[in-house]
Design an enzyme around this catalytic site. Structure first.
Site, PDB file in Angstrom:
ATOM      1  N   HIS A  93     -12.278  72.521  43.016  1.00 50.55           N
ATOM      2  CA  HIS A  93     -11.040  73.263  43.284  1.00 50.55           C
ATOM      3  C   HIS A  93     -11.285  74.670  43.801  1.00 50.55           C
ATOM      4  CE1 HIS A  93      -7.620  71.030  41.116  1.00 50.55           C
ATOM      5  NE2 HIS A  93      -7.789  70.676  42.357  1.00 50.55           N
ATOM      6  N   ARG A 130      -0.246  73.425  44.243  1.00 50.39           N
ATOM      7  CA  ARG A 130      -0.935  73.124  42.985  1.00 50.39           C
ATOM      8  C   ARG A 130      -0.432  74.104  41.929  1.00 50.39           C
ATOM      9  NH1 ARG A 130      -5.509  72.080  46.848  1.00 50.39           N
ATOM     10  NH2 ARG A 130      -6.433  70.071  46.285  1.00 50.39           N
ATOM     11  N   ARG A 175       3.661  70.114  42.926  1.00 49.59           N
ATOM     12  CA  ARG A 175       3.030  69.188  41.991  1.00 49.59           C
ATOM     13  C   ARG A 175       3.111  69.789  40.593  1.00 49.59           C
ATOM     14  NH1 ARG A 175      -3.157  67.756  42.853  1.00 49.59           N
ATOM     15  NH2 ARG A 175      -3.515  69.771  41.869  1.00 49.59           N
ATOM     16  N   GLU A 210      -4.156  58.831  43.204  1.00 47.42           N
ATOM     17  CA  GLU A 210      -5.510  59.380  43.087  1.00 47.42           C
ATOM     18  C   GLU A 210      -6.314  58.699  41.982  1.00 47.42           C
ATOM     19  OE1 GLU A 210      -5.204  63.582  42.197  1.00 47.42           O
ATOM     20  OE2 GLU A 210      -3.572  63.271  40.793  1.00 47.42           O
ATOM     21  N   ASN A 234      -9.471  63.400  46.931  1.00 54.56           N
ATOM     22  CA  ASN A 234     -10.534  64.056  46.149  1.00 54.56           C
ATOM     23  C   ASN A 234     -10.771  63.302  44.851  1.00 54.56           C
ATOM     24  OD1 ASN A 234     -10.208  65.934  48.141  1.00 54.56           O
ATOM     25  ND2 ASN A 234      -9.163  67.445  46.867  1.00 54.56           N
ATOM     26  N   ASP A 235      -9.690  63.016  44.152  1.00 51.60           N
ATOM     27  CA  ASP A 235      -9.842  62.275  42.895  1.00 51.60           C
ATOM     28  C   ASP A 235     -10.018  60.781  43.144  1.00 51.60           C
ATOM     29  OD1 ASP A 235      -9.856  64.041  40.659  1.00 51.60           O
ATOM     30  OD2 ASP A 235      -7.810  64.590  41.187  1.00 51.60           O
ATOM     31  N   CYS A 277      -3.339  64.295  51.063  1.00 53.83           N
ATOM     32  CA  CYS A 277      -3.482  65.737  50.814  1.00 53.83           C
ATOM     33  C   CYS A 277      -4.872  66.106  50.301  1.00 53.83           C
ATOM     34  CB  CYS A 277      -2.418  66.236  49.841  1.00 53.83           C
ATOM     35  SG  CYS A 277      -2.602  65.558  48.191  1.00 53.83           S
TER      36      CYS A 277
HETATM   37  C1  PEP Z   1      -6.821  65.212  45.244  1.00 49.72           C
HETATM   38  O1  PEP Z   1      -7.199  64.754  44.165  1.00 49.72           O
HETATM   39  O2  PEP Z   1      -7.179  64.752  46.338  1.00 49.72           O
HETATM   40  C2  PEP Z   1      -5.928  66.379  45.294  1.00 49.72           C
HETATM   41  C3  PEP Z   1      -5.391  66.792  46.419  1.00 49.72           C
HETATM   42  O3  PEP Z   1      -5.678  67.030  44.165  1.00 49.72           O
HETATM   43  P1  PEP Z   1      -6.700  68.014  43.462  1.00 49.72           P
HETATM   44  O4  PEP Z   1      -7.797  68.319  44.438  1.00 49.72           O
HETATM   45  O5  PEP Z   1      -5.882  69.203  43.095  1.00 49.72           O
HETATM   46  O6  PEP Z   1      -7.148  67.210  42.278  1.00 49.72           O
HETATM   47 MG    MG Z   2      -6.303  65.321  42.302  1.00 56.98          MG
END
Ligand code: PEP
Ligand code: MG
Length: 595
Positions: free
Chosen positions: A193, A299, A336, A444, A467-468, A515
C-alpha cells in the site's frame, strides 16, 4: 559506503540525511535527544494517569451495567497498569536507551508478554490479552499527548529520507510528506500500500530491502534510487553531489502533466473509462486534472491514521466524503468502506463494547484471512453503520457509490446491505432523507471471483482488486519480499479468474472495473482490454501513460491474443507469446508509469 538493492517502486532519486524509524505493531522507534528524555518521561506519566482514570470510569460503568464479574476485568487491567514491569520498565528504557516512550511501552509489553507465556496457570496466561489492552490504551494516550511520528518529524530541520522496517498506511497518513524526500523499507513489494501511495505522491521509494532499517545508522546520509531499486548508505561526497545535481536537474525538467484531453478510445474505437484511485480527501483536484472520469476507489481507511475507527466520528467522515464528492464536480466517487484488519488499528476505547476485546489479539499476522474489510465492518456494526450514515449523508451532494472490500460470500453482502438500510432508516428518523446509492463489491478473494455470476445479482457493480486477487489466488503474500517473484499477474489462474469475473458481471449486466495495480502496467492493461474490460481505476499519475497505451491498442487484436494466451499453461509460455506480439519479453521492460 554500502549499497543495497531492493525493489524500486516509485521512480526518482532522493538524497539526504536518513531518518530511521522502526515500527512494530504501529509503534515507531525513534532515537531521542538527551534534552527530550524529560519530556518523554513526563508524557509517559501523564498517559499512565489518564489511562488510570479511564479504566476507573469504565470499571464503574461496567459494574453498574453488568455487575461485578465484568467489572473485575478492569480491576485486573488497573493492576497491570500499575505494575512496575510495565510503565516503570518503559521509563527505564526511555532513560537508558534514549528511545521514544511509545516504543518503550511496546518493548516493556514484549518483555512482560514472555513472562505471561511461561505461566503455567491458563487463567493467568489469558491475561495477556488484558496486557495488550492496557498497552494499547497507554499508547493511545501517549499519541493524544504529542502526535508521534508526525510531530517527531516536525523537529527535523532539513527534509530527510525515511528508512523504516515497514510503513503501514496509518503511519504513512500521519507523515508530513513535504519533509520526506523519499523512503526505503525492509518490507514490501510493488503492490504494498505504501508503494502505491508513494507513486501517487511522486515520492521516490525502494522497498523489499530486507534489513535496510538495521543497516543504516541513524543520521547517516543516503541515496535512494526508485528507478533502479538501489540504496547507497553514506555515499562519498562526490557521489552525493552528483546525485544532488541529478535531483536538481530532474526537478527543473518536470514538465506540466499533459492536459487531460477528454474521453479515451482504443485504436478500433472502443470507449474506455478511466477513473482515479485516491487515498486522501484533498486528492479530487489531482484526479480531475488527470482527466479522471470519477473516483473508482477511495481507500477510506487512510483516514483512520492509526486511530481507532471509533474516534473518526460521523461528522468528520461526512466532511471528507462531501469534500471528495464536491471536488469531483459531478463525477462519481466510489468510497470503499474501511479495509482495515484488527492489527492495523490501535486499541479502541473499551467503554462501548466488550466484543472489542478481540482487538487485543495482536499476535496474529496482519491481513491474512483475518477480520478484515467487510468482515471487520460486520463484526463492528456500530463503526460500520457510522461510516454508512456519513456516506449516505454525503451522497446528497453528488454521485457517490459505496464499495465493500474483501467480500467472500453472498451472506456478507446481504448483511452489509441490511446495515445500509438500517443506516438510512436512522437518518430518516432524524429527518434526513437520503436517496439510493449504488452498492458494489471488490472482487479480490478467489471465492468471490468464482461466484461472480451469483454475486452480480446482489450488487450494482464490481471492482476487481487484482492486488489481493493475485496474492490470494497464488497464495503469495504481496508484502513479503521473499516471495515477490512469485507474485505473477500473468499466471494462467489469474487471467482465467479475471475473465470469469467479467463474464459473471456481463451476464447480469452490471459494470465491472479493475482497480488493482495491474491496470497501470501498460502491457497488462492491454491484456485486460483483450479480456473485454473497459473500465479502469488507477493512481492519477499513471493515467497519461494509460491513455497513450489505450489509444495504441486494438481491442480486436488483443482479444485474439488473449484467446491464444488462455490456451497456455505457464507464465513463461505466456511471456513468449507476448514477446512475439510486442517485441518485449519481460513486462519489467515495458515502461512503468511514472508519477
Ligand atoms: C486490490 O486489492 O487490488 C485493491 C485495489 O485494494 P488494496 O490494494 O487497497 O487492497
Ligand atoms: Mg484489496
Amino acid at each position: 559506503m554500502e549499497r543495497l538493492t531492493g525493489i524500486g517502486v516509485s521512480d526518482g532519486l532522493a538524497v539526504g540525511p536518513a531518518l530511521v524509524a522502526i515500527q512494530r505493531t504501529q509503534v515507531i522507534r525513534f532515537p531521542i535527544a538527551a534534552e527530550r528524555v524529560g519530556r518523554e518521561l513526563a508524557a509517559l506519566d501523564r498517559a499512565r494517569e489518564r489511562s488510570h482514570d479511564q479504566l476507573q470510569q469504565i470499571r464503574t460503568r461496567m459494574a453498574a451495567l453488568r455487575g461485578a464479574d465484568l467489572a473485575a476485568i478492569f480491576d485486573a487491567q488497573l493492576l497491570i497498569l500499575e505494575d512496575p514491569m510495565l510503565v516503570g520498565r518503559a521509563a527505564e528504557l526511555v532513560r537508558d536507551e534514549r528511545v521514544n516512550a511509545e516504543w518503550a511501552v511496546q518493548s516493556a509489553v514484549d518483555e512482560l508478554g514472555k513472562v505471561f507465556n511461561d505461566l503455567a496457570d491458563p487463567y493467568l496466561r489469558e491475561r495477556k490479552g488484558d496486557l495488550h489492552d492496557v498497552a494499547g490504551r497507554l499508547r493511545m494516550n501517549l499519541r493524544d499527548e504529542k502526535g508521534s511520528a508526525r510531530d517527531l518529524l516536525q523537529d527535523l530541520e532539513t527534509p530527510c529520507v525515511l528508512i523504516a522496517d515497514e510503513l503501514t498506511p496509518s503511519v504513512v497518513a500521519q507523515l508530513d510528506w513535504s519533509r520526506i524526500r523519499g523512503f526505503a523499507t525492509d518490507a514490501g513489494s510493488r503492490t504494498y500500500h505504501t508503494a502505491i501511495l508513494a507513486r501517487s505522491l511522486g515520492v521516490p521509494a525502494v522497498v523489499g530491502l530486507h534489513n535496510v532499517s538495521w543497516r543504516v545508522p541513524p543520521r547517516a546520509s543516503v541515496i535512494v534510487d526508485g528507478a533502479t531499486g538501489e540504496v547507497v548508505i553514506n555515499p562519498p561526497a562526490a557521489m552525493r553531489q552528483e546525485a544532488e545535481a541529478r535531483v536538481t536537474l530532474a526537478r527543473s525538467r518536470v514538465a506540466a502533466p499533459p492536459a487531460a484531453d477528454g474521453p479515451v478510445e482504443t485504436a478500433d474505437g472502443v470507449r474506455i473509462t478511466l477513473e482515479a484511485n485516491v487515498e486522501r480527501a484533498d486528492d479530487a483536484p489531482t484526479a480531475v486534472a488527470a482527466g479522471a472520469e470519477g473516483i473508482g476507489l477511495y481507500r477510506s481507511e487512510f483516514m483512520i491514521a492509526g486511530a481507532p475507527p471509533d474516534l473518526v466520528d460521523e461528522d468528520e467522515q461526512y466532511r471528507v466524503y462531501r469534500q471528495l464528492v464536491e471536488g469531483m464536480l459531478g463525477r462519481p466517487v466510489t468510497v470503499r468502506t474501511f479495509d482495515v484488519d484488527e492489527r492495523q488499528i490501535a486499541r479502541p476505547l473499551v467503554d462501548a463494547a466488550l466484543d472489542a476485546r478481540w482487538f487485543s489479539e495482536q499476535d496474529r499476522p496482519a491481513g491474512h484471512g483475518g477480520l478484515r474489510g467487510i468482515r471487520f465492518g460486520l463484526a463492528n456494526p456500530g463503526i460500520f453503520k457510522r461510516q454508512l450514515r456519513a456516506l449516505l449523508r454525503a451522497s446528497q451532494h453528488g454521485p457517490l457509490r459505496v464499495l465493500f472490500p474483501f467480500v467472500s460470500s453472498i451472506q456478507e453482502v446481504r448483511a452489509a446491505r441490511a446495515l445500509i438500510d438500517e443506516a438510512r432508516a436512522e437518518l430518516s428518523a432524524a429527518g434526513i432523507q437520503t436517496g439510493a446509492v449504488p452498492v458494489g463489491i471488490m472482487i479480490e478473494v478467489p471465492s468471490a471471483a468464482f461466484t461472480a455470476s451469483m454475486l452480480a445479482r446482489e450488487v450494482d457493480f464490481f471492482t476487481i482488486g487484482t492486488n489481493d486477487l493475485i496474492q490470494y489466488t497464488l497464495a503469495v503474500d504481496r508484502t513479503d519480499e521473499r516471495v515477490s517473484d512469485r507474485y505473477e499477474p500473468l499466471h494462467p489462474a489469474v487471467l482465467r479468474l479475471i475473465r470469469h469475473v467479467r463474464r459473471g458481471a456481463m451476464r447480469h449486466g452490471i459494470p465491472v472495473s479493475v482497480c488493482g495495480e495491474m491496470a497501470s502496467d501498460p502491457l497488462l492493461l492491454r491484456l485486460l482490454i483483450g479480456c473485454g474490460l473497459t473500465q479502469f481505476s488507477m493512481t492519477p499519475g499513471a493515467m497519461p501513460v494509460a491513455r497513450r497505451v489505450i489509444r495504441e491498442t486494438n481491442k480486436g487484436d488483443m482479444a485474439r491474443l488473449i484467446a491464444r494466451v488462455m490456451q497456455l499453461g505457464t507464465v513463461e509460455e505466456i511471456e513468449q507469446v507476448l514477446l512475439e506480439a510486442f517485441g518485449k519479453g519481460k513486462r519489467q521492460e515495458t515502461t512503468w508509469p511514472t508519477t
